[in-house]
Design an enzyme around this catalytic site. Structure first.
Site, PDB file in Angstrom:
ATOM      1  N   ARG A  19       0.832  -1.213   0.000  1.00 51.19           N
ATOM      2  CA  ARG A  19       0.000   0.000   0.000  1.00 51.19           C
ATOM      3  C   ARG A  19       0.869   1.267   0.000  1.00 51.19           C
ATOM      4  NH1 ARG A  19      -0.480   4.730   2.412  1.00 51.19           N
ATOM      5  NH2 ARG A  19      -0.025   3.779   4.424  1.00 51.19           N
ATOM      6  N   HIS A 211       5.456   4.386  12.629  1.00 49.75           N
ATOM      7  CA  HIS A 211       5.404   4.330  11.155  1.00 49.75           C
ATOM      8  C   HIS A 211       6.370   5.405  10.667  1.00 49.75           C
ATOM      9  CE1 HIS A 211       2.878   4.181   7.279  1.00 49.75           C
ATOM     10  NE2 HIS A 211       3.589   5.281   7.118  1.00 49.75           N
ATOM     11  N   CYS A 244       4.454   9.150   0.121  1.00 43.22           N
ATOM     12  CA  CYS A 244       3.056   9.581  -0.002  1.00 43.22           C
ATOM     13  C   CYS A 244       2.949  10.582  -1.144  1.00 43.22           C
ATOM     14  CB  CYS A 244       2.587  10.220   1.303  1.00 43.22           C
ATOM     15  SG  CYS A 244       0.937  10.908   1.189  1.00 43.22           S
TER      16      CYS A 244
END
Ligand code: HMG
Ligand code: MG
Length: 306
Positions: A19, A211, A244
């Protein structure tokens, strides 16, 4: 520095490569390759895999094959498969794929919230609340990702109080566990510990995970800093894939290979077979026609070749 007695003896890793790793790839990665990657990760011993996200394909085209990927995975018992769902529409699409856990994702920075999910922090919580309620009612677990807990690409440094406030809101709507994310990898150990500390005011130690993106090479140090506080859940990305799309210049999460090597060296159990993990990272890196972004993987592959 003497290692604290809080250091856990076992660590659970979520591989977010399929992901977080692949969402940023410009060229389409076929669903079959993503499925094979998930299979290789579970064969390597990963017990939690963040598979995909049910977001707008206009915003993140690479995740447009979410349902196909979820349908193609041969699930192993004992493995938890999670997916990102930013709103009810995403949740309703995700349900047919039978995720074990859904992830709502918010930010400690207003500007990042706007850029990433097109709404304010307060609006995001309003959107998440019915998603959390619906998931829990159907027996689906709920995790909350908290972006920009140390720094934001638009607002700069983020105070721990803002992280604490987001954690409080997440807790209030029923989120069961949260990720303290350093989205752009600017965190250093003490700052990461402050963000963790603020989160721990609202969630227990078993329900907080780290994370860390590795943009500035700090992620392993930050992992150790969190371990010293007793945190034992971490996310990492095989071959260090990713970034991202709404945090320009941010590179991938710390590679799972590097984290596993460090933990094994510290005598901490992960249940992961490092050789198989390196193979999984090589598989996806070969497909992407680049070398794994992992020092440990590079070292092991060089050693094998020599
Ligand atoms: P929006 O435009 O405000 O949504 O986007 P909207 O409700 O106004 O709907 C607009 C259109 O999108 C409509 O379609 C909706 O049907 C559709 P149209 O009528 O125009 O054809 N739509 C959807 N389609 C599919 N799935 C959905 C969905 N929702 C609406 N769920 C939205 C709001 C959140 C959807 C959008 O901003 C979005 O998709 N953002 C994606 C953000 C993202 O995926 N970012 C990367 C993941 S987060 C991350 O990487 C950080 C993390 O790793 C932690 C860290 O490191 O910090 C987790
Ligand atoms: Mg991330």
């Amino acid at each position: 520095m003497a290692l604290s007695s809080h250091i856990p003896t076992r660590v659970s890793l979520i591989d977010v490569g399929p992901r977080d790793g692949l969402q940023n790839e410009k060229s389409p990665v076929p669903a079959q390759v993503k499925i094979e990657l998930v299979h290789r990760l579970q064969d390597a011993g990963l017990k939690e895999i963040e598979v995909t996200s049910f977001v707008s394909p206009k915003w993140v085209p690479q995740m447009g094959d979410n349902a196909e990927v979820m349908a193609g995975i041969e699930r192993q018992p004992g493995v938890l498969y999670s997916v990102l769902t930013p709103n009810l529409k995403g949740f309703e699409s995700a349900v047919d794929s039978r995720p074990d856990e859904i992830v709502v994702f918010g930010a400690a920075s207003e500007a990042f919230s706007q850029r990433n999910i097109n709404c304010s922090i307060a609006e995001s919580i309003e959107r998440f609340a019915p998603v959390v309620e619906a998931a829990l009612a159907q027996g689906i677990k709920v995790r909350g990702a908290m972006s920009c807990t140390v720094g934001c690409p638009y607002e700069g440094e983020i105070a721990p109080e803002r992280v604490g406030e987001l954690a409080r809101l997440m807790k209030q709507i029923g989120v069961q566990r949260v990720d303290v994310a350093d989205t752009i990898g600017v965190g250093t150990p003490r700052k990461v510990q402050a963000a963790m500390e603020a989160t721990l005011q609202h969630f227990g130690i078993d329900n907080v995970s780290g994370h860390f993106h590795d943009t500035y090479g700090q992620a392993l140090a930050n992992t150790l800093a969190a371990l010293e506080m007793g945190v034992w859940n971490f996310q990492a990305s095989v071959a260090g894939l990713g970034g991202c799309p709404y945090a320009k210049g941010a590179t991938g999460n710390v590679s799972t290979e590097d984290v596993v090597f460090m933990l094994q060296g510290m005598g901490i159990d992960t249940g992961i077979d490092l050789d198989k993990l390196v193979d999984a990272g090589k598989y996806i890196s070969d497909f992407l026609e680049r070398k794994p972004n992992s020092r440990v993987s590079t070292a092991i592959l060089n050693k094998r070749a020599g």
